[in-house]
Each structure stands twice: as structure tokens, then as C-alpha cells.
Design a protein around this motif. Structure first.
Motif, PDB file in Angstrom:
ATOM      1  N   CYS A 131      53.554  36.746  65.895  1.00 19.28           N
ATOM      2  CA  CYS A 131      54.840  37.302  65.469  1.00 19.28           C
ATOM      3  C   CYS A 131      55.852  36.228  65.129  1.00 19.28           C
ATOM      4  O   CYS A 131      57.047  36.486  65.158  1.00 19.28           O
ATOM      5  CB  CYS A 131      55.425  38.182  66.572  1.00 19.28           C
ATOM      6  SG  CYS A 131      54.407  39.592  67.002  1.00 19.28           S
ATOM      7  N   MET A 186      47.824  43.895  68.189  1.00 15.89           N
ATOM      8  CA  MET A 186      48.446  42.863  67.348  1.00 15.89           C
ATOM      9  C   MET A 186      47.409  41.877  66.851  1.00 15.89           C
ATOM     10  O   MET A 186      47.399  41.503  65.677  1.00 15.89           O
ATOM     11  CB  MET A 186      49.535  42.120  68.127  1.00 15.89           C
ATOM     12  CG  MET A 186      50.801  42.929  68.284  1.00 15.89           C
ATOM     13  SD  MET A 186      52.201  41.907  68.808  1.00 15.89           S
ATOM     14  CE  MET A 186      52.235  42.249  70.540  1.00 15.89           C
ATOM     15  N   LEU A 243      55.372  39.354  61.924  1.00 18.80           N
ATOM     16  CA  LEU A 243      55.832  40.322  62.920  1.00 18.80           C
ATOM     17  C   LEU A 243      55.604  41.758  62.435  1.00 18.80           C
ATOM     18  O   LEU A 243      55.136  42.612  63.189  1.00 18.80           O
ATOM     19  CB  LEU A 243      57.298  40.010  63.134  1.00 18.80           C
ATOM     20  CG  LEU A 243      58.336  40.779  63.873  1.00 18.80           C
ATOM     21  CD1 LEU A 243      59.496  39.863  64.059  1.00 18.80           C
ATOM     22  CD2 LEU A 243      58.730  42.016  63.152  1.00 18.80           C
TER      23      LEU A 243
END
Length: 191
Positions: A122, A109, A128
DNA sequence: TATGAGATCAACT
DNA sequence: GTTGATCTCATAC
């Protein structure tokens, strides 16, 4: 830690206004990357702010399909937004996933987002999707099969409710649901 | 902390 | 031709 039961697609076979708050606290993973859902918004085909309001088009066709599918669309030309189709085939209702608390796959991420700040990974629908690698490729895929994985929450969290964000029509409908006190919301709830 | 503009494009009118 | 279910960065206070 006890394994949480997986959420099956019939979970979505109910009103968006029942499904949306129940998604708060559930875990969403895409290819093993994701976290706990802390913020969602409900959209219904009778709602002027919904994409499905003016009828079926090529873009929103998935919303008119069976519940339990992912509806992904491009927003402002740059971002992707992820929705879960609810209710019944043809009812064209969906829940917009607005924010997650990252718990799995922090490294990918951060790499995709180019950020280290966990709270910013996110905390918004576009962010996200970037963090989880969601794109138009996921449009129409069902949520109880790979690469998606949804796990039910263990305990019912405290839910806060408020008006939706970033829309210009039906702005007063309190169809935004969040986890009380979460640091990972896209915007704080006014309580 | 708050407000504003730019990015960028497909769908819609 | 206009408009977003957005995000980021810059500037102002």
C-alpha cells in the motif's frame, strides 16, 4: 484493545489542511481490508495542481459535492486513486490517500497485488487502491458507511510535512503529510 | 541507488 | 493531440 471511535462524515467538514494531518494514524478499511493511514496530500480548489482547479467536470463532480465522500479517479489510464472530499459542499477540496500501513486483511491484499512484500502492498496511491479493491464503483460513496470504515487514531502520531509528489504545478506547496519514521511511505520525507 | 521508458485511457485544450 | 495526484521493470553506475 479498546475500540477506536468511528470517524463520522462531519469530521471532513473542515479545511483540508486541518483534516489531512488528522487523518495520519487513522485506520481505513474497505470491506474489512486496510490499515493505518501513514501518508496523505491536500488538494484545494484554489490550487493549480487540483483536479477541481479549472471547475466542475463530470470526472470531478464528487469533489464539488458534500464532504465525507470518496472521490475515485483513474490515473495514467491504469491506476485508481482514492480521495476524501473535505471542507464544504462546493468547495471542491480533497485529501489524497497516498499510503497505508497494512494491518487488516493481509491475505487478500497480497492476492490482489500479487506480492508478498508487506511494505510494497500500500506504499502509493495506485497500489493502495489495488490492495483494497477500490475502483470507480466507490466513487461518491460516503466514508462512514459500508464498505468503508474509518476509525480514529488513539494517539497523535508525529507528523512530517513536505512538498507533494508527482505533480507539475504548485510543486512547492508543503501539503504532503506523513507519519514520522513509517516504513510504509510511498517516498521518504526529507527532514 | 538512480534514472528512464512503457503501459493505457479519459479528460482536457 | 496532449497530458497526467502512477507503477513496474530494465539498464546504468
Amino acid at each position: 484493545m479498546a475500540a477506536s471511535p468511528k470517524i463520522r462524515r462531519d469530521f471532513f467538514n473542515r479545511s483540508v489542511h486541518r483534516v489531512a494531518p488528522e487523518l495520519i494514524g487513522a485506520t481505513l478499511l474497505v470491506d474489512g481490508v486496510g490499515g493505518v493511514i501513514v501518508e496523505v496530500e491536500a488538494y484545494h480548489h484554489t490550487d493549480p495542481a487540483a483536479h477541481s482547479y479549472t471547475g466542475r467536470t463530470e470526472r470531478n463532480a464528487v469533489m464539488f459535492g458534500p464532504p465525507g465522500a470518496a472521490y475515485v479517479y483513474r490515473s495514467y489510464g491504469i491506476h485508481w486513486c482514492l480521495n476524501f472530499v473535505c471542507e464544504a459542499e462546493g468547495s471542491a477540496s480533497a485529501v489524497l490517500i497516498r499510503a497505508l500501513e497494512p494491518t487488516e486483511g493481509l491475505a487478500p491484499m497480497r492476492r490482489r497485488r500479487g506480492l508478498s512484500d508487506e511494505r510494497a502492498l500500500c506504499s502509493g496511491p495506485g497500489k493502495l487502491c489495488q490492495a483494497l479493491g477500490v475502483s470507480i464503483k466507490h466513487n461518491g460513496l460516503v466514508l462512514d458507511r459500508a464498505p468503508f470504515e474509518l476509525r480514529a487514531r488513539q494517539h497523535k502520531p508525529e507528523i512530517v510535512i513536505g512538498p507533494r509528489i508527482g505533480i507539475s504545478k504548485a510543486v512547492d506547496h508543503p501539503w504532503r503529510y506523513g507519519m514520522k519514521g513509517s516504513k510504509f511511505l510511498s517516498k521518504p520525507f526529507k527532514t
